[in-house]
Design an enzyme around this catalytic site. Structure first.
Site, PDB file in Angstrom:
ATOM      1  N   HIS A  62       0.850  -1.189   0.000  1.00 22.34           N
ATOM      2  CA  HIS A  62       0.000   0.000   0.000  1.00 22.34           C
ATOM      3  C   HIS A  62       0.889   1.243   0.000  1.00 22.34           C
ATOM      4  O   HIS A  62       2.109   1.140   0.139  1.00 22.34           O
ATOM      5  CB  HIS A  62      -0.946   0.007   1.214  1.00 22.34           C
ATOM      6  CG  HIS A  62      -0.245  -0.003   2.526  1.00 22.34           C
ATOM      7  ND1 HIS A  62      -0.212  -1.111   3.346  1.00 22.34           N
ATOM      8  CD2 HIS A  62       0.469   0.938   3.149  1.00 22.34           C
ATOM      9  CE1 HIS A  62       0.489  -0.834   4.414  1.00 22.34           C
ATOM     10  NE2 HIS A  62       0.926   0.405   4.329  1.00 22.34           N
TER      11      HIS A  62
HETATM   12  P1  TYD Z   1      -1.773  -2.707   7.384  1.00 22.39           P
HETATM   13  O1  TYD Z   1      -1.251  -1.311   7.514  1.00 22.39           O
HETATM   14  O2  TYD Z   1      -2.555  -3.050   6.164  1.00 22.39           O
HETATM   15  O3  TYD Z   1      -0.582  -3.740   7.585  1.00 22.39           O
HETATM   16  P2  TYD Z   1       0.551  -4.267   6.574  1.00 22.39           P
HETATM   17  O4  TYD Z   1       0.843  -3.158   5.641  1.00 22.39           O
HETATM   18  O5  TYD Z   1       1.704  -4.582   7.452  1.00 22.39           O
HETATM   19  O6  TYD Z   1       0.061  -5.485   5.897  1.00 22.39           O
HETATM   20  O7  TYD Z   1      -2.629  -3.009   8.688  1.00 22.39           O
HETATM   21  C1  TYD Z   1      -3.165  -4.294   8.949  1.00 22.39           C
HETATM   22  C2  TYD Z   1      -4.407  -4.136   9.788  1.00 22.39           C
HETATM   23  O8  TYD Z   1      -4.105  -3.536  11.047  1.00 22.39           O
HETATM   24  C3  TYD Z   1      -5.453  -3.264   9.137  1.00 22.39           C
HETATM   25  O9  TYD Z   1      -6.730  -3.869   9.368  1.00 22.39           O
HETATM   26  C4  TYD Z   1      -5.394  -1.962   9.891  1.00 22.39           C
HETATM   27  C5  TYD Z   1      -4.877  -2.356  11.256  1.00 22.39           C
HETATM   28  N1  TYD Z   1      -3.989  -1.328  11.833  1.00 22.39           N
HETATM   29  C6  TYD Z   1      -4.462  -0.550  12.900  1.00 22.39           C
HETATM   30  O10 TYD Z   1      -5.614  -0.713  13.361  1.00 22.39           O
HETATM   31  N2  TYD Z   1      -3.633   0.393  13.447  1.00 22.39           N
HETATM   32  C7  TYD Z   1      -2.381   0.603  12.969  1.00 22.39           C
HETATM   33  O11 TYD Z   1      -1.644   1.482  13.488  1.00 22.39           O
HETATM   34  C8  TYD Z   1      -1.920  -0.188  11.857  1.00 22.39           C
HETATM   35  C9  TYD Z   1      -0.552  -0.003  11.284  1.00 22.39           C
HETATM   36  C10 TYD Z   1      -2.757  -1.139  11.335  1.00 22.39           C
END
Ligand code: TYD
Length: 139
Positions: free
Chosen positions: A54
């Site tokens: 992302h």
């Molecule tokens: P995401 O940022 O998509 O993780 P990655 O890029 O590592 O795969 O986040 C995964 C999930 O966690 C998503 O449902 C959002 C949640 N999340 C939070 O609630 N708070 C946060 O600070 C972060 C980074 C993620």
């Protein structure tokens, strides 16, 4: 033409070496080009796994391999740069509007992230096509 990718860089953090164990510290405003408003970390990541996939509209981050190693692929919609993080005293500064993939985690690694904003799903580009259109539209 400069793009956000040109601002991405490895930041060397202070390191206090000690036979009892080394220590690294990060101070807001000193070692980062942003104020820290959130800290999160990835752990229990199975070896070889990938995360990310992302970009963010406004968020800036410093990504640190607090333990173990992983690769970070940054992409501005046109070019890509690869970074390998495997030392806890190096951080990768990721500016706004850069697509990131975190790949090939070593098992037991910990990815520590310092972030400039609170969590906000509206700040994410989750679709690469949408991200690419948005950043190309600026140029
Ligand atoms: P995401 O940022 O998509 O993780 P990655 O890029 O590592 O795969 O986040 C995964 C999930 O966690 C998503 O449902 C959002 C949640 N999340 C939070 O609630 N708070 C946060 O600070 C972060 C980074 C993620």
């Amino acid at each position: 033409m400069t793009t956000p990718l040109d601002q991405a860089r490895i930041v060397e953090l202070p390191r206090i070496q000690d036979p009892r164990g080394n220590l690294t510290f990060i101070e807001g405003g000193q070692h980062l080009p942003f104020e820290i408003r959130r800290v999160y970390y990835l752990y229990d990541v199975p070896g070889g796994e990938s995360r990310g996939g992302h970009a963010h509209r406004e968020l800036e981050q410093l990504i640190i391999a607090a333990s173990g190693s992983f690769e970070v692929v940054l992409d501005d919609g046109i070019r890509r740069k690869n970074f390998f993080l495997n030392r806890s005293y190096y951080g990768l500064y990721v500016p706004q509007r850069v697509w990131r993939e975190l790949e090939n985690f070593s098992s037991g690694s910990v990815c520590l992230v310092l972030a400039s904003q609170h969590y906000d799903e509206a700040d994410y580009f989750r679709q690469y096509d949408e991200f690419q259109q948005a950043v190309r539209g600026e140029g």
